[in-house]
Design a protein around this motif. Sequence first.
Motif, mmCIF file in Angstrom:
data_model
loop_
_atom_site.group_PDB
_atom_site.id
_atom_site.type_symbol
_atom_site.label_atom_id
_atom_site.label_comp_id
_atom_site.label_asym_id
_atom_site.label_seq_id
_atom_site.Cartn_x
_atom_site.Cartn_y
_atom_site.Cartn_z
ATOM 1 N N THR A 59 9.600 6.169 1.555
ATOM 2 C CA THR A 59 10.907 6.011 0.893
ATOM 3 C C THR A 59 12.028 6.371 1.871
ATOM 4 O O THR A 59 13.194 6.098 1.616
ATOM 5 C CB THR A 59 11.016 6.925 -0.347
ATOM 6 N N THR A 60 11.655 6.982 3.004
ATOM 7 C CA THR A 60 12.636 7.347 4.029
ATOM 8 C C THR A 60 12.869 6.202 5.017
ATOM 9 O O THR A 60 13.626 6.352 5.980
ATOM 10 C CB THR A 60 12.138 8.589 4.796
ATOM 11 N N LYS A 61 12.208 5.067 4.792
ATOM 12 C CA LYS A 61 12.401 3.854 5.602
ATOM 13 C C LYS A 61 11.874 2.697 4.779
ATOM 14 O O LYS A 61 10.722 2.734 4.328
ATOM 15 C CB LYS A 61 11.603 3.963 6.906
ATOM 16 N N LYS A 62 12.700 1.699 4.566
ATOM 17 C CA LYS A 62 12.251 0.562 3.743
ATOM 18 C C LYS A 62 11.147 -0.200 4.460
ATOM 19 O O LYS A 62 11.291 -0.588 5.617
ATOM 20 C CB LYS A 62 13.427 -0.369 3.450
ATOM 21 N N LEU A 63 10.038 -0.398 3.777
ATOM 22 C CA LEU A 63 8.896 -1.124 4.345
ATOM 23 C C LEU A 63 8.911 -2.567 3.876
ATOM 24 O O LEU A 63 9.258 -2.849 2.730
ATOM 25 C CB LEU A 63 7.586 -0.520 3.861
ATOM 26 N N HIS A 64 8.455 -3.440 4.753
ATOM 27 C CA HIS A 64 8.390 -4.863 4.432
ATOM 28 C C HIS A 64 7.040 -5.156 3.785
ATOM 29 O O HIS A 64 6.078 -5.556 4.449
ATOM 30 C CB HIS A 64 8.568 -5.661 5.728
ATOM 31 N N LEU A 65 6.968 -4.914 2.478
ATOM 32 C CA LEU A 65 5.685 -5.021 1.786
ATOM 33 C C LEU A 65 5.105 -6.429 1.819
ATOM 34 O O LEU A 65 3.892 -6.617 1.786
ATOM 35 C CB LEU A 65 5.825 -4.541 0.344
ATOM 36 N N LYS A 66 5.992 -7.417 1.898
ATOM 37 C CA LYS A 66 5.522 -8.812 1.926
ATOM 38 C C LYS A 66 4.546 -9.037 3.089
ATOM 39 O O LYS A 66 3.504 -9.672 2.934
ATOM 40 C CB LYS A 66 6.741 -9.731 2.059
ATOM 41 N N SER A 67 4.889 -8.503 4.258
ATOM 42 C CA SER A 67 4.004 -8.668 5.422
ATOM 43 C C SER A 67 2.658 -8.004 5.167
ATOM 44 O O SER A 67 1.604 -8.528 5.551
ATOM 45 C CB SER A 67 4.625 -8.032 6.672
ATOM 46 N N ILE A 68 2.695 -6.844 4.527
ATOM 47 C CA ILE A 68 1.470 -6.071 4.303
ATOM 48 C C ILE A 68 0.541 -6.814 3.334
ATOM 49 O O ILE A 68 -0.668 -6.927 3.565
ATOM 50 C CB ILE A 68 1.836 -4.665 3.773
ATOM 51 N N ILE A 69 1.097 -7.348 2.245
ATOM 52 C CA ILE A 69 0.270 -8.052 1.251
ATOM 53 C C ILE A 69 -0.324 -9.324 1.859
ATOM 54 O O ILE A 69 -1.520 -9.582 1.745
ATOM 55 C CB ILE A 69 1.096 -8.382 -0.013
ATOM 56 N N HIS A 70 0.509 -10.103 2.539
ATOM 57 C CA HIS A 70 -0.014 -11.339 3.137
ATOM 58 C C HIS A 70 -1.074 -11.034 4.193
ATOM 59 O O HIS A 70 -2.088 -11.733 4.282
ATOM 60 C CB HIS A 70 1.119 -12.168 3.752
ATOM 61 N N GLU A 71 -0.864 -9.970 4.986
ATOM 62 C CA GLU A 71 -1.856 -9.648 6.012
ATOM 63 C C GLU A 71 -3.196 -9.295 5.355
ATOM 64 O O GLU A 71 -4.267 -9.737 5.811
ATOM 65 C CB GLU A 71 -1.363 -8.499 6.903
ATOM 66 N N LEU A 72 -3.159 -8.516 4.264
ATOM 67 C CA LEU A 72 -4.404 -8.120 3.598
ATOM 68 C C LEU A 72 -5.113 -9.333 2.992
ATOM 69 O O LEU A 72 -6.341 -9.475 3.108
ATOM 70 C CB LEU A 72 -4.114 -7.053 2.528
ATOM 71 N N LEU A 73 -4.356 -10.231 2.353
ATOM 72 C CA LEU A 73 -4.972 -11.438 1.771
ATOM 73 C C LEU A 73 -5.587 -12.305 2.873
ATOM 74 O O LEU A 73 -6.642 -12.919 2.698
ATOM 75 C CB LEU A 73 -3.930 -12.237 0.972
ATOM 76 N N TRP A 74 -4.922 -12.285 4.009
ATOM 77 C CA TRP A 74 -5.401 -13.054 5.181
ATOM 78 C C TRP A 74 -6.711 -12.452 5.721
ATOM 79 O O TRP A 74 -7.666 -13.178 6.010
ATOM 80 C CB TRP A 74 -4.267 -13.025 6.199
ATOM 81 N N PHE A 75 -6.787 -11.127 5.807
ATOM 82 C CA PHE A 75 -8.059 -10.484 6.205
ATOM 83 C C PHE A 75 -9.160 -10.871 5.222
ATOM 84 O O PHE A 75 -10.265 -11.248 5.618
ATOM 85 C CB PHE A 75 -7.957 -8.947 6.151
ATOM 86 N N LEU A 76 -8.857 -10.748 3.921
ATOM 87 C CA LEU A 76 -9.882 -10.968 2.895
ATOM 88 C C LEU A 76 -10.355 -12.412 2.861
ATOM 89 O O LEU A 76 -11.484 -12.697 2.469
ATOM 90 C CB LEU A 76 -9.368 -10.559 1.509
#
Length: 264
Positions: A46-63
């Motif tokens: 919460t002390t730095k905004k994270l780009h969650l979109k990249s994280i979700i797409h990367e995980l779906l891509w791994f899977l």
Amino acid sequence: MQQYLDLLRQVRDFGTDRGDRTGTGTRSVFGHQMRFDLSAGFPVTTTKKLHLKSIIHELLWFLAGDTNIKYLKDNGVRIWDEWADEKGDLGPVYGHQWRSWPTPDGGTVDQIQGLLDQIRNSPESRRLIVSAWNVADVDKMALPPCHCLFQFYVANGKLSCQLYQRSADLFLGVPFNIASYSLLTMMMAQVCDLEPGDFVHTFGDAHLYHNHFDQVDEQLSRTPGDLPHMHINPDVKDLFAFTFEDFELQDYVAQPHIPAPVAV
Ligand SMILES: Nc1nc(=O)c2c([nH]1)NC[C@@H]1CN(c3ccc(C(=O)N[C@@H](CCC(=O)O)C(=O)O)cc3)CN21
Ligand SMILES: O=c1ccn([C@H]2C[C@H](O)[C@@H](COP(=O)(O)O)O2)c(=O)[nH]1
């Protein structure tokens, strides 16, 4: 996320300066562990905004077992661009090892499907492990796996996950890794009719790049807020059927993003 901020502070104040492969220079500690109770909120900074979109797409891509950056690019995710060849290939990285680890007889092992089967049929197994560290393939990869082995554990109807990360870019990569494995644990729990337990994050070389020190000072000067909540479409019961639209991070109130250069 206090554990994460404490680790940033510990490495900044007490770590050892070392050279590294990228020529950037790091300050590091060797060996550390953090634990996140996934029922206490979704662990993102919460002390730095994270780009969650990249994280979700990367995980779906791994899977999906994918190792070409085309899917990421098509979805506006650029975090793997620097490592891909001219065709967008990364070699036999995470997706390949997770879904089609090559066997000596020419076959493949789907470690994720095997993990699902074991969690459902033999939840007390102590062998609920996925490894991306394929010794025979490491030299063919654009980057040898950093999050290289993870293990699940089922107790009291809860599913926990522990990750061993051999090398950790604390400012840029680690917030991604925490969110990614927390999400994977929640997805696994949902499709196995379990509740999410803890995500345990174990590190080998945990480092701050020298050109991230100002950003770390800025982040540590900020006061953390409450964790948001990750809502996952409850109708999805097949791990491989999740899509980006099935995830919604609710009540994420974060302070502004802090840009930093990535060491290649
Ligand atoms: N030095 C280094 N650090 C890493 O974290 C890292 C690598 N290399 N190589 C492979 C992957 C790629 N990962 C990355 C790469 C870049 C960002 C990054 O630049 N993050 C930005 C925002 C990027 C975005 O989502 O558009 C950030 O501020 O978090 C994060 C993870 C994690 N890995
Ligand atoms: O998911 C990831 C992937 C990579 N990293 C970081 C850790 C290091 O800073 C580099 C990899 O360099 P090596 O020389 O291969 O260790 O990438 C990360 O933190 N998280």
